[in-house]
Design a protein around this motif. Structure first.
Motif, mmCIF file in Angstrom:
data_model
loop_
_atom_site.group_PDB
_atom_site.id
_atom_site.type_symbol
_atom_site.label_atom_id
_atom_site.label_comp_id
_atom_site.label_asym_id
_atom_site.label_seq_id
_atom_site.Cartn_x
_atom_site.Cartn_y
_atom_site.Cartn_z
ATOM 1 N N GLY A 141 -2.844 11.524 25.817
ATOM 2 C CA GLY A 141 -1.982 12.105 24.792
ATOM 3 C C GLY A 141 -1.875 13.607 24.953
ATOM 4 N N GLY A 142 -2.987 14.266 25.337
ATOM 5 C CA GLY A 142 -2.984 15.716 25.555
ATOM 6 C C GLY A 142 -2.025 16.084 26.665
ATOM 7 N N GLY A 181 1.521 15.720 25.368
ATOM 8 C CA GLY A 181 1.849 16.834 24.465
ATOM 9 C C GLY A 181 2.170 18.101 25.239
ATOM 10 N N LEU A 201 -4.452 12.772 20.091
ATOM 11 C CA LEU A 201 -4.703 13.252 21.440
ATOM 12 C C LEU A 201 -5.946 12.641 22.078
ATOM 13 C CD1 LEU A 201 -3.685 17.001 21.507
ATOM 14 C CD2 LEU A 201 -2.364 14.975 22.020
ATOM 15 N N GLY A 206 5.982 18.232 20.413
ATOM 16 C CA GLY A 206 5.852 19.053 21.620
ATOM 17 C C GLY A 206 7.177 19.678 22.037
ATOM 18 N N LEU A 217 0.566 18.043 16.879
ATOM 19 C CA LEU A 217 0.278 17.376 18.152
ATOM 20 C C LEU A 217 -1.060 16.638 18.203
ATOM 21 C CD1 LEU A 217 1.521 19.802 20.947
ATOM 22 C CD2 LEU A 217 2.337 17.504 20.479
ATOM 23 N N LEU A 277 2.720 22.619 16.699
ATOM 24 C CA LEU A 277 1.587 22.412 17.602
ATOM 25 C C LEU A 277 0.464 21.689 16.866
ATOM 26 C CD1 LEU A 277 1.414 25.820 19.534
ATOM 27 C CD2 LEU A 277 2.160 23.605 20.428
ATOM 28 N N VAL A 337 4.478 12.597 19.157
ATOM 29 C CA VAL A 337 3.888 13.630 20.026
ATOM 30 C C VAL A 337 4.985 14.330 20.824
ATOM 31 C CG1 VAL A 337 2.372 14.036 22.008
ATOM 32 C CG2 VAL A 337 1.647 12.517 20.158
ATOM 33 N N THR A 338 5.892 13.545 21.370
ATOM 34 C CA THR A 338 7.002 14.133 22.128
ATOM 35 C C THR A 338 7.870 14.996 21.213
ATOM 36 O OG1 THR A 338 7.023 12.111 23.434
ATOM 37 C CG2 THR A 338 8.896 13.571 23.708
ATOM 38 N N ALA A 340 5.424 17.823 27.018
ATOM 39 C CA ALA A 340 6.554 17.920 26.088
ATOM 40 C C ALA A 340 6.831 19.377 25.714
ATOM 41 C CB ALA A 340 6.280 17.085 24.839
ATOM 42 N N VAL A 341 5.769 20.173 25.512
ATOM 43 C CA VAL A 341 5.960 21.600 25.198
ATOM 44 C C VAL A 341 6.672 22.287 26.375
ATOM 45 C CG1 VAL A 341 4.816 23.802 24.706
ATOM 46 C CG2 VAL A 341 3.961 21.704 23.634
#
Ligand SMILES: [Zn+2]
Ligand SMILES: [Zn+2]
Length: 184
Positions: free
Chosen positions: A34-35, A38, A30, A111, A26, A23, A107-108, A41-42
């Motif tokens: 981007g946030g 992320g 962001l 996440g 990430l 995390l 990021v992916t 993706a989580v």
């Protein structure tokens, strides 16, 4: 595999810091956009885990001879501390999900890995609880326990999902009714 207390609970302790690490990877790029990527993706990683859990349990633990033999031990003695050796899940998720994706989309990658680790932690926690919390009061756990006890009672022919019954419903392996009163 019989793990003993330390081995059995090691993943419960090891996953949270590793999860926080992913995390932590990430935020560095962001923006608002981007946030969102992320967080998505989580969530996607968590959902993906539930399918991995189903496939792993149904086709590897119950049909692949080497793992089947190890998993049979859990079916024969459901309350003993049998499980996947500690750290194997964490290492596999990191190597198979994070590493290949990191070079493509960091990021992916971070996440999805964090989401899958959260799913794995949910799975081992719920599995432990289905065997050791005898009279759960939380509706989710009541259903998870009933579902998983039926998996054991039916000799591993139905209800392969532990944290969710969704994939059993999708693949037609769901079985929820019984008159049997479970001891485990
Ligand atoms: Zn079990
Ligand atoms: Zn099983």
């Amino acid at each position: 595999m019989h793990l003993g207390k330390f081995g059995y609970f090691l993943d419960f302790l090891a996953i949270p810091p590793v999860l926080v690490f992913f995390l932590y990877l990430l935020p560095y790029e962001l923006s608002l956009m981007g946030g969102g990527v992320g967080a998505a993706a989580v969530a996607a990683g968590f959902a993906m885990w539930t399918l991995v859990e189903y496939c792993f349990h149904r086709w590897l633990l119950h049909e692949w001879p080497w793992l089947q033999h190890l998993h049979d031990e859990h079916h024969q003695d459901p309350d003993a501390l049998f499980g996947t050796p500690p750290l194997v899940g964490i290492i596999q998720i990191s190597l198979c999900v994070f590493l290949p994706l990191w070079f493509w989309e960091p990021v992916t990658a971070a996440g999805l890995t964090a989401g899958m680790l959260a799913g794995y932690l949910t799975y081992i926690s719920v599995h432990w609880a289905t065997h050791h919390v005898r009279n759960p009061r939380w509706g989710y756990l009541v259903r998870a326990r009933r579902r998983h006890m039926l998996h054991h009672y039916r000799a591993g022919k139905t209800n392969f999902g532990v944290s969710t019954g969704f994939w059993d419903w999708v693949f037609g392996t769901q079985h929820l009714r019984t008159t049997h009163h479970f001891q485990h």
